[in-house]
Design an enzyme around this catalytic site. Structure first.
Site, PDB file in Angstrom:
ATOM      1  CB  THR A 121      -2.460  -1.283  -8.932  1.00 36.27           C
ATOM      2  OG1 THR A 121      -3.663  -2.043  -8.818  1.00 36.27           O
ATOM      3  CG2 THR A 121      -1.847  -1.057  -7.561  1.00 36.27           C
ATOM      4  CG  ASP A 164      -5.770  -7.290  -7.489  1.00 37.27           C
ATOM      5  OD1 ASP A 164      -4.712  -7.436  -6.854  1.00 37.27           O
ATOM      6  OD2 ASP A 164      -6.738  -6.640  -7.047  1.00 37.27           O
ATOM      7  CD  GLU A 200     -11.032  -2.069  -7.912  1.00 37.55           C
ATOM      8  OE1 GLU A 200     -10.042  -1.818  -7.188  1.00 37.55           O
ATOM      9  OE2 GLU A 200     -12.215  -1.862  -7.548  1.00 37.55           O
ATOM     10  CD  GLU A 215     -15.260  -5.548  -2.043  1.00 34.70           C
ATOM     11  OE1 GLU A 215     -14.054  -5.694  -1.796  1.00 34.70           O
ATOM     12  OE2 GLU A 215     -15.721  -4.522  -2.576  1.00 34.70           O
ATOM     13  CD  GLU A 274      -3.074  -0.952   0.252  1.00 30.54           C
ATOM     14  OE1 GLU A 274      -3.066   0.041  -0.494  1.00 30.54           O
ATOM     15  OE2 GLU A 274      -3.969  -1.812   0.219  1.00 30.54           O
TER      16      GLU A 274
END
Length: 602
Positions: free
Chosen positions: A592, A320, A504, A438, A184
């Protein structure tokens, strides 16, 4: 003659003094004004200590072996295929509509930004319902840093200048948290500073990128140079020895290549490229040795560098962004690292074959979703079982395949990317609030080319997913389950009904629109934005929701607004309603966290 000699000597002395003055002036010149390629690696301007100097001075426990430092690729970048569609002239009507929508998104951003500025400035997140603050990403102002490039892209120069002045005072020397996520920190902070620097050229942002880069580099100080992904930063600062974990998520291990390589490209220091490239080489070596050859599993062993033992394989959560970075790295370095193209092609071949499936839906829409595959190798043969779960997170795969397909000129990938994106748009439209949950389950079709709606099969799927598979299926029981859990037709389970303000779906809508020019995608984007904004809006900003299946009352808000709402979601909406040359996909790749990094071009 004496007078002439003295004059000549005086001229020589004067010339010498002038030369010395010029030389000293040059040596003290603020080199921020020199072209970057002429600056020495690691050079910092001004008289303050070099960025990240504390971390740079820290004793290295496990240095890179002499002569083994990976170097940045050299040579002329390849002329890769064009990504974006060439758009024709825009009518006055279309332009007017687009600008109204763009402004609506910008207004939503400014509303949230001003609320953050007033109530949670320099903290990681605003609590959008109560007006409080949260520090969950190191306490270094995640929303502030994540928003820098959005401010620039939206033309908010006054707010941008204020934000840059504020981030210049952030210290990454310590944190109040027991541990931080290196993943992160990399995508939000390092990615945020690099993108804002690439866009603005403000050297203060490069200072901060280097500071974060120096800090993160210490997480790689382990016996095998694999990073500690959940990191005790303060312990490392005290010189505590470290080793990588035997239980690491694939995304957390692999998502460094774009940011680390870009930092090495800008500074000329190869150490960050070396750090990420070692991970890439190890994963590349084992790509075809997994239980699902071509795909890497969700969980890997970084301590022993075994990346092929786990049995679950997905393009979604926990894996991902490793897959996302394969074609993007190939593009960012101008094709000079062909192994990224190779890994992408092999991985997507496996994913298309095993993970993608067509769901049975009432309108018989020709859409795709990406599920999780449990794979085992028995007697040399691969046995697979598909779990037909879809996630909001995996919606990025539509953009992944469309972008990758353009870069390697493979229409099949673009087609699959379109159908995955259409599947996510379908999920938004199918829900009562117009917002995708989700996670959810559907009934997978037996054929990817033809799939008739079968209400009986859907009902059976609902009962099976409810845990009542051993009971006799009755229409009354199925009806009670569907009504109680509020399932739209096609959904067999919704185990996580939350919406986290995630980007996304709009990310893939944006990418696919830039690639194909499909106007229906812009209309879908507008429907998505209106649904999200109207249902998540608070008196201050926007909040994540606990349950998007509700129909008789307003959804409960979680009082959270992650930094990616401003850094990703609203940015992608804004760019969807912008002119196509604003952050062109032929000039930038997005990390990302939606931070655009410059591509190396011929």
């Amino acid at each position: 003659m004496l007078s002439l000699t003295r004059r000549r000597n005086g001229l020589y002395l004067l010339a010498g003094l002038i030369f010395t003055f010029v030389l000293l002036s040059y040596r003290n010149l603020d080199r921020d004004y020199l072209p970057l390629r002429l600056q020495p690696p690691g050079f910092r301007s001004g008289t303050k200590p070099a960025a990240g100097s504390r971390w740079r001075r820290l004793k290295t426990q496990y240095p890179v072996p002499a002569g083994s430092m990976r170097q940045l690729p050299t040579g002329t970048p390849l002329a890769l295929p064009r990504v974006q569609k060439t758009f024709g002239p825009e009518s006055d009507t279309d332009r007017g509509t687009r600008l109204i929508r763009q402004q609506r998104v910008k207004d939503a951003f400014l509303r949230c930004w001003n609320a953050y500025r007033a109530n949670a400035w320099m903290s990681d997140e605003l609590r959008p319902v109560t007006g409080g603050r949260r520090d969950v990403f190191g306490g270094w102002g995640a929303t502030l840093v994540d928003s820098l490039d959005t401010l620039w892209i939206m033309g908010l120069r006054t707010e941008f200048d204020e934000a840059v002045a504020a981030v210049a005072n952030i210290s990454f020397d310590t944190t109040k948290l027991k541990e931080i996520s290196v993943f992160e920190t990399n995508i939000r902070y390092l990615g945020g500073f690099l993108a804002a620097y690439d866009l603005s050229g403000d050297k203060r942002l490069l200072d901060k990128a280097i500071e974060v880069g120096e800090m993160l580099y210490v997480a790689f100080d382990t016996p095998n140079r694999m990073p500690v992904t959940r990191w005790d930063l303060n312990g490392a600062a005290r010189g505590r020895k470290q080793e990588a974990s035997s239980h690491v998520l694939l995304a957390e291990l692999g998502t460094f290549s774009l940011e680390f390589t870009r930092l090495s490209m800008i500074t000329g220091d190869p150490k960050w490229f070396d750090a990420s490239q070692r991970i890439t080489e190890a994963l590349h070596k084992q790509q075809n040795q997994t239980h699902l050859p071509g795909m890497w599993p969700v969980v890997v062993d970084a301590k022993e560098m075994k990346f092929n033992q786990h049995t679950d394989h997905t393009l979604g959560a926990m894996a991902d962004s490793w897959f996302e970075y394969l074609p993007k790295m190939y593009a960012m370095v101008g094709g000079l690292l062909p192994e990224y193209r190779e890994m992408y092609e092999v991985a997507m071949s496996a994913a298309i074959r095993h993970n993608l499936f067509r769901p049975m839906v009432p309108g018989e829409d020709n859409i795709l979703m990406s599920g999780l595959v449990h794979a085992r190798t028995r007697n040399g043969e691969t046995e697979t079982k598909l779990r037909p779960e879809s996630q909001h997170l995996v919606c990025f795969a539509g953009g992944l395949l469309a972008l990758g397909g353009r870069l390697i000129e493979k229409q099949l990938h673009i087609d699959k990317g379109e159908k995955i994106t259409d599947g996510c748009v379908w999920a938004y439209k199918a829900m009562p609030l117009g917002i995708m949950p989700e996670t959810f389950y559907v009934v997978p079709c037996q054929s990817i080319t033809e799939c008739k709606w079968d209400e009986k099969k859907w009902v059976e799927g609902v009962v099976e997913m409810s845990g009542s598979g051993n009971e006799k299926v009755s229409s009354e029981k199925a009806k009670s389950i569907i009504e109680y859990k509020r399932f739209p037709k096609g959904f067999t389970a919704i185990p996580d009904t939350r919406y986290h303000l995630r980007p996304e779906a709009i990310e893939s809508v944006f990418v696919l629109y830039r690639i194909t020019g499909r106007k229906d995608l812009v209309e879908s984007a507008w429907d998505m934005f209106q649904a999200i904004d109207s249902n998540t809006r608070t008196e201050l900003a926007n909040s994540a929701l606990m349950d998007i299946t509700v129909t008789e009352q307003a959804p409960t808000m979680s009082d959270t607004m992650e930094s990616f709402w401003l850094g990703e979601t609203l940015k992608y909406f804004y760019l969807t309603f912008s002119e196509p040359d604003l952050i062109s996909l032929d000039e930038y790749v997005f990390n990302t966290e939606a931070h655009p990094l410059k591509r190396l071009l011929p």
